[in-house]
Each structure stands twice: as C-alpha cells, then as structure tokens.
Scaffold this active site. Structure first.
Site, mmCIF file in Angstrom:
data_model
loop_
_atom_site.group_PDB
_atom_site.id
_atom_site.type_symbol
_atom_site.label_atom_id
_atom_site.label_comp_id
_atom_site.label_asym_id
_atom_site.label_seq_id
_atom_site.Cartn_x
_atom_site.Cartn_y
_atom_site.Cartn_z
ATOM 1 N NE ARG A 40 -3.746 0.208 2.345
ATOM 2 C CZ ARG A 40 -4.633 -0.125 3.277
ATOM 3 N NH1 ARG A 40 -4.559 0.406 4.477
ATOM 4 N NH2 ARG A 40 -5.576 -1.009 3.016
ATOM 5 N N PRO A 94 -12.918 -2.919 12.475
ATOM 6 C CG PRO A 94 -12.004 -5.016 12.034
ATOM 7 C CD PRO A 94 -11.625 -3.620 12.424
ATOM 8 C CD GLU A 162 -14.492 9.206 8.525
ATOM 9 O OE1 GLU A 162 -14.975 9.938 7.646
ATOM 10 O OE2 GLU A 162 -14.917 8.071 8.776
ATOM 11 C CE LYS A 221 -17.625 8.522 11.233
ATOM 12 N NZ LYS A 221 -17.860 9.078 9.908
ATOM 13 C CB ALA A 224 -23.111 11.834 12.161
ATOM 14 C CG ASN A 225 -21.475 7.301 9.929
ATOM 15 O OD1 ASN A 225 -21.566 8.237 9.145
ATOM 16 N ND2 ASN A 225 -20.332 6.696 10.177
ATOM 17 C CB CYS A 277 -19.049 4.435 7.932
ATOM 18 S SG CYS A 277 -17.342 4.980 7.768
#
Length: 463
Positions: A40, A94, A162, A221, A224-225, A277
C-alpha cells in the site's frame, strides 16, 4: 504548542486523503503517513499519482502537489512516531467476528496495538488523536495504555472523527460542514485541543470548528452515521410499499424532500447502503445500547440494518422471479461493483450480496466497474465463505468494456450509480442482449420511459 510534525498511523481511506489535504493546506507542517502494508505504501509513492491505492476525485492532484515537499508515505512506523508531536490513529476498526460482542461490537485490537506501540516509542509529550470511528469512551482505554505502559511522558488524547463521504472525500475535507475536536476539560487538554484547532484553521473558518468533551465527540460520529443510514432504510421501506400500491418512490421522495424540516438528502431509494461505516457504526451503537440494558433503543437501531439487508435480498429475489423463477445458466450483467460512485471501495457493497444470492441460483454473473478489479470482486465474494473460491471464480467474470459485459445477457442489474452509465448507447446494448431484455435499476439512475421505448423491460426500486 506550534505543530510542525504530524504522523498518521494508517494509510487507508481516511488516513491517506485526510493527511494529504492537511499537507497541502499546511506546507509548514511535515506530515508522514505510515502503514505496515508495504504494498500500500509503495502505491502511495508511485511516480504516477493516478496509481495511488484510493480513488477519489481530485486526490491524485493533491498528492502530486504535496508529496515529497511535506507529505511522506513510509513503513518506518517507529521513526514517524518518535519525531511527531501529533499522532493520528487511523486504523481499521471492523466489527468483531469472535468472542463477546461478536457481530456487533467494534474490534479494537488494532487501536490497542497502536497505543502500545506509541507508548513504547514515545520519549517526549505527544498529542494522540482518534481519527478512526470508535465506540464511546475508547479514549479512556487508550489513555490507560499510554499512561501505564509508556516512558512516563505526558499524553493528551483527542477525538477528531472524520465526516467524509467516499466519492466526495476531497471536497468534504476542503469544505467541511464542521470539524469536531473533543478533549479533556483540563488546562493541558484545552491546550491540546487548541493546537489541533490551529492546524485546521489554516483553511477552515473558526465557526465551523467545534470543540467538545471526548465522549460527545466519539458518540457524535456514531450518531451521525446512524441518522444518515436511518433515512436510507426509511425511504427503502417505503419503496416496497410504493411497488404494492402503485405509488412512485421518486415522486414521493421529491414531495417529502421539499419539506424544509426533512430536506432532500439521503432520500433516494436504492438496493441498499454499503460502505465501511454505516452498518459497522449502527451495530456498534446497538451493542453499546445493549450493554447499558437499553433494549428498546438497541432494537430501534437494529431495525435499520434489518431493513437494509431485506432490501438487498428483495432485489435479488425480484430478478429471479421476473426471469420466470429461474436464473440458472443465465447471464446477468452487473453495472457497478463499488458501493457507490466515484470510489473504488467495495466494502459492504450491495453488489456483493446480490451476486452471492444469484450465484447460489446458478446464474452467470458478468461485472463491469470502471474502478474495481476482478481480483477485488472475487476477494469480496470469497470473504462471505458461502461456497468454495473456485465456484465463485466459475460463477463470475469481469469485463473492461461495458458493452461486452452486456452482450448476450438476459438482464442488466445497475448496482452502482456511476454517471457514465447514463451516457451509454442503450439501443446498442439492447440489440446485443437476449430477448426479452430486462433492466433492474437498483439505483434509480436510468430513464424508464426512454429504455422502455427502446424495448427493455424495466424495473426499478419503488416504481
């Protein structure tokens, strides 16, 4: 404290783009992104920035501008941690596949490993920033590890979640709705918050930078999701009712979306939400609620996931039923495999589950996606462990040309809302297909009347 050196552990979908934008906007700050995955990091360092491992519109240009100037990608984790004043933790969290909380709680083993590594290496005071999506009060565990296993240096733990949507991540970073920073109420905690505020203030207006306590930031967070996913499941639940009553979900969504109290965003019916998410965060919220004995709260949020899973199964069942209750040896062309347009991320993509169902019915799946490789498609199917890898390889093919993928197909399933699909020569596609030629529009992307005028039998969610 004036920040001049930042390290980010994790070069994935959050760490890579976020640090690239910080580096571009803050040329006076050295930003180093580290990851143990050498392949990566090599991709991030590729001379041709078009080959970086994450596809996001505008990202390659930002990387090209900042890389080598003040943006660096490295596998030397220890050196980066040692030199940095601020360390962002942006590793995968995860859903647990084992032990207590299996299937719901976040697996925090990578967070703990990062914390222990920071504690071992750090020789001077550090600000450690949670960037990964974490369950509420994770900062407490991180601080405990750092304070009790380190070299007696002082650590301040901040939460800076984020709020990026894949496909628009660069724009979300350049023009955020808000920046949220949570920290301790102590004098030291407030100094750490202010140091990070000053980094973002290089391009974000002060009124858009919100500061809270750590726990509020962490929970914001997840919440919000959960709210965004709830809207998708709500409109998808109504799409099934529309199909039974003769209403049109697109018209219903437009009507309710014009209500200023509701708004139009996240009201587009589809085959279901995907990505890394939404499902993970809602399951985490369910687990937290259950752990506090809030069974009614847990049941409420779990229903969002149940509805989303139902929508995927309903779509694959619709294909089977419409094709005369059998898809055995029939070619079904998939347009799209990524979970949404403008990203190469396939995590929890609806396409994976629809393909899995249809392969179980012995269909032959042919896939075209402009950004997803056959290797990734097979890896996604193999991860489900429904059947042996060879059977997946035999049941699915991938194409580099959208017209070839549709040639000889009995049906087309639109699984990703790539803009290019609208621009195809659909008459040419129709001429190359088996008749009758079916289109199952899982994203409500195409024009029904235009396709039916060509000769297609058209089915879309909620119409």
């Amino acid at each position: 404290m004036k920040i001049t050196k930042i390290c980010c552990i994790g070069a994935g979908y959050v760490g890579g783009p976020t640090m690239s934008v910080i580096a571009q906007k803050c040329p006076h700050i050295q930003v180093t992104v580290v990851d143990l995955n050498a392949e990566r990091i090599a991709a991030w360092n590729d001379e041709d920035t078009q080959n970086i491992p994450i596809y996001e519109p505008g990202l390659s240009a930002i990387v090209a501008e900042a890389r080598g100037r003040n943006l660096f990608f490295s596998t030397d984790v220890e050196k980066a941690i040692d030199e940095a004043q601020v360390i962002f933790i942006s590793v995968n969290t995860p859903t647990k596949t084992y032990g207590k909380g299996k299937g719901m709680a976040s697996d925090l083993k990578y967070i703990e490993l990062c914390s222990r590594q920071i504690a071992k290496i750090a020789k001077d005071d550090k600000i450690v920033v949670e960037k990964s999506t974490l369950p509420v009060r994770t900062a407490e565990a991180i601080k405990s590890i750092l304070d009790h296993t380190g070299n007696h240096v002082q650590f301040q733990i901040l939460s800076n979640p984020e709020f990026l949507a894949e496909g628009t991540a660069v724009q979300d970073l350049l023009h955020p709705d808000r920046i949220l920073i949570g920290g301790d109420a102590t004098a030291e905690g407030q100094k750490a918050i202010q140091a990070l505020v000053e980094v973002y203030a290089n391009w974000v207006a002060p009124e858009k930078i919100l500061t809270t306590n750590v726990w509020s930031s962490e929970l914001s967070k997840l919440t919000a999701n959960a709210f965004l996913a709830q809207r998708i499941s709500s409109i998808n639940a109504l799409s099934e009712l529309c199909e039974k009553t003769g209403a049109n979900i697109t018209e219903v969504a437009k009507a309710i979306g014009m209500d200023s109290r509701i708004g139009s965003k996240f009201l587009k019916a589809s085959v279901g939400f995907g990505g890394s998410c939404f499902q993970k965060d809602i399951l985490n919220l369910v687990y937290i609620a259950q752990s506090f004995g809030l069974s009614e709260v847990a049941d409420y949020w779990e229903q969002v996931i149940i509805m989303n899973d139902h929508q995927k199964r309903r779509f694959s069942n619709k294909i089977v039923q419409t094709l005369y209750n059998t898809v055995a040896d029939k070619k079904i062309a998939f347009l799209g495999w990524a979970f949404k347009k403008d990203t190469n991320d396939t995590r929890e993509s609806a396409a994976i589950y629809v393909a899995n169902d249809l392969i179980s019915e012995q269909a032959k799946i042919a896939v075209y996606d402009p950004k997803v490789s056959r290797k990734k498609i097979l890896a996604d199917l193999d991860y489900l462990k429904t059947r042996k890898a060879k059977k997946n390889a035999d049941g699915i093919t991938s194409y580099a040309d959208p017209y070839e993928v549709c040639k000889g197909a009995h049906a087309i399933a639109v699984l990703t809302e790539w803009d290019e699909f609208i621009l195809y020569d659909w008459k040419k596609i129709y001429e190359g297909m088996q008749k009758p030629a079916f289109v199952f529009d899982g994203r409500n992307l195409l024009n029904k009347s235009e396709l039916e005028a060509i000769g297609f039998v058209y089915h879309a969610i909620g119409s």
